[in-house]
Design a protein around this motif. Structure first.
Motif, PDB file in Angstrom:
ATOM      1  N   ALA A 286       0.956  -1.205  -0.048  1.00  0.00           N
ATOM      2  CA  ALA A 286       0.099  -0.058   0.055  1.00  0.00           C
ATOM      3  C   ALA A 286       0.926   1.170   0.184  1.00  0.00           C
ATOM      4  CB  ALA A 286      -0.982  -0.029   1.200  1.00  0.00           C
ATOM      5  N   CYS A 287       0.666   2.264  -0.652  1.00  0.00           N
ATOM      6  CA  CYS A 287       1.143   3.557  -0.692  1.00  0.00           C
ATOM      7  C   CYS A 287       0.772   4.243   0.677  1.00  0.00           C
ATOM      8  CB  CYS A 287       0.583   4.303  -1.933  1.00  0.00           C
ATOM      9  SG  CYS A 287       1.315   3.805  -3.564  1.00  0.00           S
ATOM     10  N   THR A 288       1.588   4.549   1.414  1.00  0.00           N
ATOM     11  CA  THR A 288       1.733   5.452   2.591  1.00  0.00           C
ATOM     12  C   THR A 288       1.980   6.720   2.117  1.00  0.00           C
ATOM     13  OG1 THR A 288       3.902   4.837   3.324  1.00  0.00           O
ATOM     14  CG2 THR A 288       1.978   3.232   3.961  1.00  0.00           C
ATOM     15  N   GLU A 289       1.742   7.977   3.205  1.00  0.00           N
ATOM     16  CA  GLU A 289       2.117   8.993   3.097  1.00  0.00           C
ATOM     17  C   GLU A 289       3.855   9.296   2.901  1.00  0.00           C
ATOM     18  OE1 GLU A 289       2.066  12.795   2.123  1.00  0.00           O
ATOM     19  OE2 GLU A 289       0.215  11.394   2.444  1.00  0.00           O
TER      20      GLU A 289
ATOM     21  N   ASP B 261       8.608   8.939  -3.423  1.00  0.00           N
ATOM     22  CA  ASP B 261       8.368   8.947  -4.806  1.00  0.00           C
ATOM     23  C   ASP B 261       8.107   9.806  -5.774  1.00  0.00           C
ATOM     24  OD1 ASP B 261       9.126   6.136  -4.308  1.00  0.00           O
ATOM     25  OD2 ASP B 261       7.070   5.515  -4.175  1.00  0.00           O
ATOM     26  N   ARG B 262       7.719  10.892  -4.867  1.00  0.00           N
ATOM     27  CA  ARG B 262       7.499  12.208  -5.648  1.00  0.00           C
ATOM     28  C   ARG B 262       8.369  12.525  -6.726  1.00  0.00           C
ATOM     29  NH1 ARG B 262       4.893  15.439  -1.113  1.00  0.00           N
ATOM     30  NH2 ARG B 262       2.921  14.447  -1.113  1.00  0.00           N
TER      31      ARG B 262
ATOM     32  N   THR C 181       5.931   6.980   1.552  1.00  0.00           N
ATOM     33  CA  THR C 181       6.140   6.352   0.281  1.00  0.00           C
ATOM     34  C   THR C 181       6.054   7.324  -0.915  1.00  0.00           C
ATOM     35  OG1 THR C 181       4.163   4.872  -0.034  1.00  0.00           O
ATOM     36  CG2 THR C 181       6.456   3.948   0.850  1.00  0.00           C
ATOM     37  N   ARG C 182       4.730   7.901  -0.601  1.00  0.00           N
ATOM     38  CA  ARG C 182       4.396   9.018  -1.473  1.00  0.00           C
ATOM     39  C   ARG C 182       5.517  10.071  -1.620  1.00  0.00           C
ATOM     40  NH1 ARG C 182      -1.154   8.650   0.686  1.00  0.00           N
ATOM     41  NH2 ARG C 182      -2.466   7.210  -0.586  1.00  0.00           N
TER      42      ARG C 182
END
Length: 81
Positions: free
Chosen positions: A2-5, A11-12, A7-8
């Motif tokens: 799942a994408c968490t804050e 990966d930005r 990892t977001r």
């Protein structure tokens, strides 16, 4: 996964640029560096010495367990002479 804050944020892609995309300041620095000529001498290579080195390598290749295609050494020696 799942994408968490976290990892977001990792990966930005914001703020990334191409390597060739220089800013005006960076371009000015690069142009200032290129303005100074770099003195270097023209490379002079004795082609006879290069050819002799190639023939020597062909002749000694068998001593090192390498195989040479038939006629390659003869052709190389003909070209030199």
């Amino acid at each position: 996964m799942a994408c968490t804050e976290i990892t977001r944020r990792q990966d930005r892609r914001e703020g990334l640029r191409y390597a060739s995309g220089l800013s005006d300041t960076e371009r000015g620095i690069a142009e200032a560096i290129d303005a100074f000529p770099v003195p270097h001498e023209a490379a002079e290579t004795d082609l006879r010495a290069v050819a002799n080195a190639i023939i020597l390598n062909l002749k000694t290749a068998k001593n090192h367990g390498l195989t040479i295609l038939p006629g390659v050494l003869a052709i190389a020696e003909e070209v030199i002479e």
